[in-house]
Scaffold this active site. Structure first.
Site, mmCIF file in Angstrom:
data_model
loop_
_atom_site.group_PDB
_atom_site.id
_atom_site.type_symbol
_atom_site.label_atom_id
_atom_site.label_comp_id
_atom_site.label_asym_id
_atom_site.label_seq_id
_atom_site.Cartn_x
_atom_site.Cartn_y
_atom_site.Cartn_z
ATOM 1 N N VAL A 1 0.830 -1.208 0.000
ATOM 2 C CA VAL A 1 0.000 0.000 0.000
ATOM 3 C C VAL A 1 0.864 1.257 0.000
ATOM 4 C CG1 VAL A 1 -1.604 1.355 1.427
ATOM 5 C CG2 VAL A 1 -2.019 -1.072 1.044
ATOM 6 N N GLU B 1 -7.870 2.282 2.409
ATOM 7 C CA GLU B 1 -7.332 2.011 1.076
ATOM 8 C C GLU B 1 -8.104 0.848 0.455
ATOM 9 O OE1 GLU B 1 -4.860 3.521 -0.911
ATOM 10 O OE2 GLU B 1 -6.031 2.158 -2.152
ATOM 11 N N PHE B 2 -8.508 1.004 -0.811
ATOM 12 C CA PHE B 2 -9.290 -0.047 -1.470
ATOM 13 C C PHE B 2 -8.546 -0.686 -2.636
ATOM 14 C CE2 PHE B 2 -12.306 3.019 0.358
ATOM 15 C CZ PHE B 2 -13.020 2.178 1.200
ATOM 16 N N GLU C 1 -4.085 -5.591 -5.328
ATOM 17 C CA GLU C 1 -2.748 -5.905 -5.844
ATOM 18 C C GLU C 1 -2.907 -6.329 -7.299
ATOM 19 O OE1 GLU C 1 -0.582 -8.539 -3.235
ATOM 20 O OE2 GLU C 1 -1.187 -7.363 -1.500
ATOM 21 N N LYS D 1 -14.338 0.149 5.232
ATOM 22 C CA LYS D 1 -13.286 -0.734 4.716
ATOM 23 C C LYS D 1 -13.564 -2.198 5.059
ATOM 24 C CE LYS D 1 -9.668 -2.408 3.078
ATOM 25 N NZ LYS D 1 -9.469 -2.540 1.645
ATOM 26 N N ASN E 1 -14.656 -5.319 2.399
ATOM 27 C CA ASN E 1 -13.926 -6.584 2.236
ATOM 28 C C ASN E 1 -14.786 -7.774 2.668
ATOM 29 O OD1 ASN E 1 -11.743 -5.433 1.077
ATOM 30 N ND2 ASN E 1 -10.269 -5.938 2.681
ATOM 31 N N GLY F 1 -7.671 -15.685 -0.902
ATOM 32 C CA GLY F 1 -6.526 -15.707 0.000
ATOM 33 C C GLY F 1 -5.960 -14.306 0.026
ATOM 34 N N CYS G 1 -5.355 -9.827 2.962
ATOM 35 C CA CYS G 1 -6.426 -8.978 3.478
ATOM 36 C C CYS G 1 -7.773 -9.647 3.712
ATOM 37 C CB CYS G 1 -6.559 -7.748 2.593
ATOM 38 S SG CYS G 1 -5.092 -6.727 2.761
ATOM 39 N N LYS H 1 -3.092 -14.590 -6.199
ATOM 40 C CA LYS H 1 -3.907 -14.251 -7.366
ATOM 41 C C LYS H 1 -2.965 -13.853 -8.489
ATOM 42 C CE LYS H 1 -4.883 -9.380 -7.019
ATOM 43 N NZ LYS H 1 -5.938 -8.402 -6.888
HETATM 44 P P1 NAD Z 1 3.084 -4.730 3.964
HETATM 45 O O1 NAD Z 1 3.381 -5.765 4.982
HETATM 46 O O2 NAD Z 1 3.354 -5.002 2.527
HETATM 47 O O3 NAD Z 1 3.873 -3.391 4.322
HETATM 48 C C1 NAD Z 1 3.948 -2.855 5.610
HETATM 49 C C2 NAD Z 1 5.249 -2.054 5.708
HETATM 50 O O4 NAD Z 1 5.254 -1.333 6.943
HETATM 51 C C3 NAD Z 1 6.510 -2.924 5.706
HETATM 52 O O5 NAD Z 1 7.420 -2.450 4.732
HETATM 53 C C4 NAD Z 1 7.071 -2.754 7.130
HETATM 54 O O6 NAD Z 1 8.482 -2.831 7.208
HETATM 55 C C5 NAD Z 1 6.583 -1.352 7.461
HETATM 56 N N1 NAD Z 1 6.538 -1.025 8.895
HETATM 57 C C6 NAD Z 1 6.164 -1.811 9.941
HETATM 58 N N2 NAD Z 1 6.246 -1.114 11.089
HETATM 59 C C7 NAD Z 1 6.670 0.127 10.784
HETATM 60 C C8 NAD Z 1 6.929 1.308 11.535
HETATM 61 N N3 NAD Z 1 6.740 1.345 12.833
HETATM 62 N N4 NAD Z 1 7.366 2.406 10.875
HETATM 63 C C9 NAD Z 1 7.559 2.393 9.541
HETATM 64 N N5 NAD Z 1 7.315 1.305 8.774
HETATM 65 C C10 NAD Z 1 6.877 0.188 9.376
HETATM 66 O O7 NAD Z 1 1.546 -4.344 4.185
HETATM 67 P P2 NAD Z 1 0.494 -3.897 3.061
HETATM 68 O O8 NAD Z 1 0.034 -5.075 2.288
HETATM 69 O O9 NAD Z 1 1.013 -2.707 2.354
HETATM 70 O O10 NAD Z 1 -0.747 -3.477 3.987
HETATM 71 C C11 NAD Z 1 -0.704 -2.346 4.817
HETATM 72 C C12 NAD Z 1 -2.089 -2.087 5.380
HETATM 73 O O11 NAD Z 1 -2.992 -1.746 4.340
HETATM 74 C C13 NAD Z 1 -2.740 -3.274 6.089
HETATM 75 O O12 NAD Z 1 -3.540 -2.797 7.134
HETATM 76 C C14 NAD Z 1 -3.618 -3.890 5.025
HETATM 77 O O13 NAD Z 1 -4.710 -4.601 5.567
HETATM 78 C C15 NAD Z 1 -4.085 -2.656 4.285
HETATM 79 N N6 NAD Z 1 -4.417 -2.862 2.869
HETATM 80 C C16 NAD Z 1 -3.626 -3.652 2.102
HETATM 81 C C17 NAD Z 1 -3.925 -3.802 0.750
HETATM 82 C C18 NAD Z 1 -3.099 -4.700 -0.146
HETATM 83 O O14 NAD Z 1 -3.548 -4.951 -1.265
HETATM 84 N N7 NAD Z 1 -1.957 -5.198 0.256
HETATM 85 C C19 NAD Z 1 -4.998 -3.095 0.198
HETATM 86 C C20 NAD Z 1 -5.765 -2.271 1.035
HETATM 87 C C21 NAD Z 1 -5.462 -2.143 2.372
HETATM 88 C C1 UGA Z 2 -8.855 -7.096 -1.979
HETATM 89 C C2 UGA Z 2 -9.954 -6.109 -2.377
HETATM 90 O O1 UGA Z 2 -10.421 -6.444 -3.681
HETATM 91 C C3 UGA Z 2 -9.410 -4.685 -2.381
HETATM 92 O O2 UGA Z 2 -10.459 -3.778 -2.680
HETATM 93 C C4 UGA Z 2 -8.846 -4.385 -0.991
HETATM 94 O O3 UGA Z 2 -8.270 -3.093 -0.969
HETATM 95 C C5 UGA Z 2 -7.786 -5.398 -0.652
HETATM 96 O O4 UGA Z 2 -8.360 -6.725 -0.703
HETATM 97 C C6 UGA Z 2 -7.254 -5.207 0.727
HETATM 98 O O5 UGA Z 2 -7.936 -4.746 1.600
HETATM 99 O O6 UGA Z 2 -6.113 -5.601 0.865
HETATM 100 P P1 UGA Z 2 -6.747 -8.152 -3.203
HETATM 101 O O7 UGA Z 2 -6.578 -8.942 -1.945
HETATM 102 O O8 UGA Z 2 -5.576 -7.503 -3.833
HETATM 103 O O9 UGA Z 2 -7.839 -7.008 -2.961
HETATM 104 O O10 UGA Z 2 -7.317 -9.130 -4.297
HETATM 105 P P2 UGA Z 2 -8.740 -9.470 -4.912
HETATM 106 O O11 UGA Z 2 -8.718 -9.191 -6.343
HETATM 107 O O12 UGA Z 2 -9.848 -8.914 -4.117
HETATM 108 O O13 UGA Z 2 -8.745 -11.037 -4.715
HETATM 109 C C7 UGA Z 2 -8.726 -11.591 -3.413
HETATM 110 C C8 UGA Z 2 -8.813 -13.084 -3.491
HETATM 111 O O14 UGA Z 2 -10.105 -13.494 -3.910
HETATM 112 C C9 UGA Z 2 -7.824 -13.735 -4.462
HETATM 113 O O15 UGA Z 2 -7.280 -14.879 -3.851
HETATM 114 C C10 UGA Z 2 -8.692 -14.098 -5.651
HETATM 115 O O16 UGA Z 2 -8.195 -15.201 -6.346
HETATM 116 C C11 UGA Z 2 -10.017 -14.423 -4.974
HETATM 117 N N1 UGA Z 2 -11.207 -14.241 -5.830
HETATM 118 C C12 UGA Z 2 -11.525 -13.020 -6.317
HETATM 119 C C13 UGA Z 2 -12.026 -15.331 -6.091
HETATM 120 O O17 UGA Z 2 -11.751 -16.462 -5.644
HETATM 121 N N2 UGA Z 2 -13.148 -15.158 -6.866
HETATM 122 C C14 UGA Z 2 -13.495 -13.942 -7.349
HETATM 123 O O18 UGA Z 2 -14.538 -13.846 -8.034
HETATM 124 C C15 UGA Z 2 -12.651 -12.853 -7.087
#
Ligand code: NAD
Ligand code: UGA
Length: 441
Positions: A11, A153-154, A157, A209, A213, A262, A265, A328
C-alpha cells in the site's frame, strides 16, 4: 503539499509513488533499511505492474525520497499517512495493531518542534472500528492538537497504481472541517477527474473498509457454496454465476467460483471484524462471516480431494505439477495463498510436488521451502500424474494442451480456478475436473 508515507509495503510504496506523481513532495518511511535502499534506487520491493516506472520518475524528479528516520519524517511535512501492516494475532482473529501504534509513537515526540501548527495523521491501514479515536488520544498525550483521520485504502494488488490514481471512491473520516478540507486539497487532482469523495467520521470510515472486504468475501464464498451444490446435483456453476451476474442488482464481479480467496487482506479482515464485533457484544451481527471463512477454507480441501481422486485415491509416489503460487494473478504476493496451501497439503499427503509461477517463486520458496520449484511450465509438468491449475495467470490460459499432454505421465488436470477451456483440453485427450462443473474427458 509535503507529506510522509509511513510503511512502504504494497500500500505505502504505491501510495507514495502516486502522491508524488500527482505533484506532492513525498517522503517514504520504513523500519526496513533494505526496503528503503531498494526504493531509493527506484526499485519496488515487490512485483506490481507500472510501479517501477512511476517510482523511478518520481525519484528522478526529486519529488520522492525515502528514509528510516522518524525525526526526519516528523519534520518533513504536516500530513503523515500510516500504511503499516495490521496482521492477524497468532492463533486468533484479532488485528495486531503493534505496527500502527509504533508508527504513531515514532512520530509523536518530534511533532511539537516540527514547525507545523496543524499536524494531521491519516491512517490508511485496515483497522478495527474505534482505532482512530484511540490513536488520537495516544498521539495527543505527546503532541497536543495533532489530529487523526482515517482514509481506508481499497486498492487491489496487480492493479494498485490504476486503483490509486483512478479510485472508485475516496473515503475520509475526520473530526474537523479543517482536516477534511486538507484531504480534499491533497486529492484535488483525483477529485477533479471525477472521483467521488465521501467525507464522514473516522469510525464510519474504518467500518466502510472492513464491511467492503467482508461483502467481497461473502460474494466469493456464496458462489463457492453454489459450486458445492452443483457438484452434488450435476449443475454447472459457471452458467449459474453468469445467469445470476446478469441481474444488474447482483452483478458479475467476484462471482468467479473456484479455490476461493486468500491474500493478506480478505481472510484476516473478516476474522478481525468478527473479533471486534464480539468484543463489542455484537458477535451475532456478523456471525455469518465465520461461515464465509469456513466455506472458503473448505475449497482448499475440496481441490486436494479432487486431485487425490484423479490419481487413484493415493498421492504416494505420485508427481503433482502445480501451476500458480501467488494468491492471485499479476502479483508475487504469497501471503495466505490458497495455491500454496493446496500444494503443501498434497505434499503432506505423500506426493512429489513441483510448483511453477511466473513471478512468485522466490516468495513461495521462502514461505514453503519443502516444495520443489520449476523454472517453466514444461519442467513442472514433466511426468506429472496430475496437473493442478491453482492461480489463473493469463499465460496458463494460453498453454497448448496437446503439447503439454506429451510431457505429463497422465493427462489429468484440476482447473481449480475454472479458467481453462474444458472443450480444448478434453479434445487434446485430457481429463479435466473443476469445482462446480461436470467432469469432462
Ligand atoms: P506490507 O506488509 O506489505 O507493508 C507494511 C510495511 O510497513 C513494511 O514495509 C514494514 O516494514 C513497514 N513497517 C512496519 N512497522 C513500521 C513502523 N513502525 N514504521 C515504519 N514502517 C513500518 O503491508 P500492506 O500489504 O502494504 O498493507 C498495509 C495495510 O494496508 C494493512 O492494514 C492492510 O490490511 C491494508 N491494505 C492492504 C492492501 C493490499 O492490497 N496489500 C490493500 C488495502 C489495504
Ligand atoms: C482485496 C480487495 O479487492 C481490495 O479492494 C482491498 O483493498 C484489498 O483486498 C485489501 O484490503 O487488501 P486483493 O486482496 O488484492 O484485494 O485481491 P482481490 O482481487 O480482491 O482477490 C482476493 C482473493 O479473492 C484472491 O485470492 C482471488 O483469487 C479471490 N477471488 C476473487 C475469487 O476467488 N473469486 C473472485 O470472483 C474474485
Amino acid at each position: 503539499m509535503r507529506l510522509t508515507v509511513i510503511g512502504t509495503g504494497y500500500v505505502g510504496a504505491v501510495h507514495a509513488a502516486c502522491m508524488a506523481h500527482i505533484g506532492h513532495e513525498v517522503l517514504g518511511v520504513d523500519v526496513d533499511a533494505e526496503r528503503i535502499a531498494a526504493l531509493t534506487s527506484g526499485r519496488p520491493p515487490f512485483f506490481e505492474p507500472g510501479l517501477s516506472e512511476m517510482l523511478r520518475k518520481a525519484v528522478d524528479a526529486g519529488r520522492l525520497r525515502f528514509t528510516t528516520s522518524p525525526v526526519e519524517a516528523a519534520w518533513f511535512g504536516d500530513t503523515h499517512f500510516i500504511c503499516v501492516g495490521t496482521p492477524q494475532h497468532d492463533g486468533s482473529g484479532v488485528a495486531d495493531l503493534r505496527h500502527v501504534e509504533a508508527a504513531v509513537d515514532g512520530l509523536a515526540p518530534y511533532l511539537h518542534d516540527s514547525g507545523y501548527e496543524r499536524v494531521l495523521v491519516v491512517g490508511k491501514s485496515t483497522v478495527p472500528v474505534g482505532t482512530a479515536d484511540r490513536l488520537a488520544r495516544r498521539l495527543n498525550a505527546a503532541a497536543p492538537g495533532a489530529e487523526v483521520a482515517w482514509n481506508p485504502e481499497f486498492l487491489r494488488e496487480g492493479c494498485a497504481v490504476q486503483d490509486t490514481l483512478r479510485p472508485e471512491r475516496i473515503v475520509v473520516g475526520t473530526r474537523s472541517e479543517h482536516a477534511e478540507a486538507r484531504m480534499r486539497t491533497l486529492y484535488a487532482p483525483l477529485l477533479d477527474a471525477g472521483t467521488p469523495f465521501i467525507g464522514t467520521d473516522p469510525s464510519t470510515a474504518e467500518l466502510v473498509k472492513v464491511a467492503s472486504n467482508s461483502f467481497l468475501a461473502t460474494k466469493i464464498s456464496f458462489i463457492n457454496a453454489m459450486a458445492e451444490i452443483c457438484d452434488a446435483t450435476g449443475g454447472d456453476v459457471l452458467t449459474l454465476a453468469e445467469a445470476m451476474g446478469r441481474d444488474s442488482r447482483i452483478g458479475p464481479r467476484f462471482l468467479a467460483p473456484g479455490l476461493g480467496f486468500g491474500g493478506s487482506c480478505l481472510p484476516k479482515d473478516i476474522r478481525a471484524f468478527t473479533a471486534r464485533a464480539e468484543e463489542l457484544g455484537l458477535g451475532d451481527s456478523v456471525a455469518f462471516l465465520r461461515q464465509v471463512d469456513d466455506i472458503n477454507t473448505r475449497q482448499r480441501r475440496r481441490i486436494v480431494d479432487m486431485a487425490e481422486r484423479l490419481v487413484g485415491d493415493n498421492f504416494a509416489e505420485r508427481n503433482v505439477a502445480v501451476l500458480g503460487a501467488a494468491f492471485k494473478p499479476r502479483s508475487d504476493d504469497v501471503r495466505d495463498s490458497p495455491a500454496l496451501a493446496v500444494a503443501d497439503e498434497v505434499r503432506r499427503r505423500g506426493a512429489r510436488v513441483r510448483v511453477h509461477d511466473p513471478e512468485a517463486v522466490d516468495n513461495a520458496r521462502a514461505a514453503y521451502p519443502a516444495l520443489q520449484y520449476a523454472l517453466n511450465v514444461a519442467k513442472a509438468c514433466e511426468r506429472a500424474d496430475v496437473v493442478l491449475h491453482l492461480t489463473e495467470w493469463p499465460q496458463y490460459r494460453e498453454l497448448d494442451p496437446a503439447v503439454l499432454a506429451t510431457v505429463v505421465r497422465t493427462p489429468a488436470i484440476v482447473d481449480a480456478r475454472n479458467a481453462l477451456d474444458p472443450v480444448a483440453w478434453c479434445a487434446a485427450g485430457w481429463t479435466l475436473c473443476a469445482p462446480g462443473r461436470p467432469r469432462l474427458g
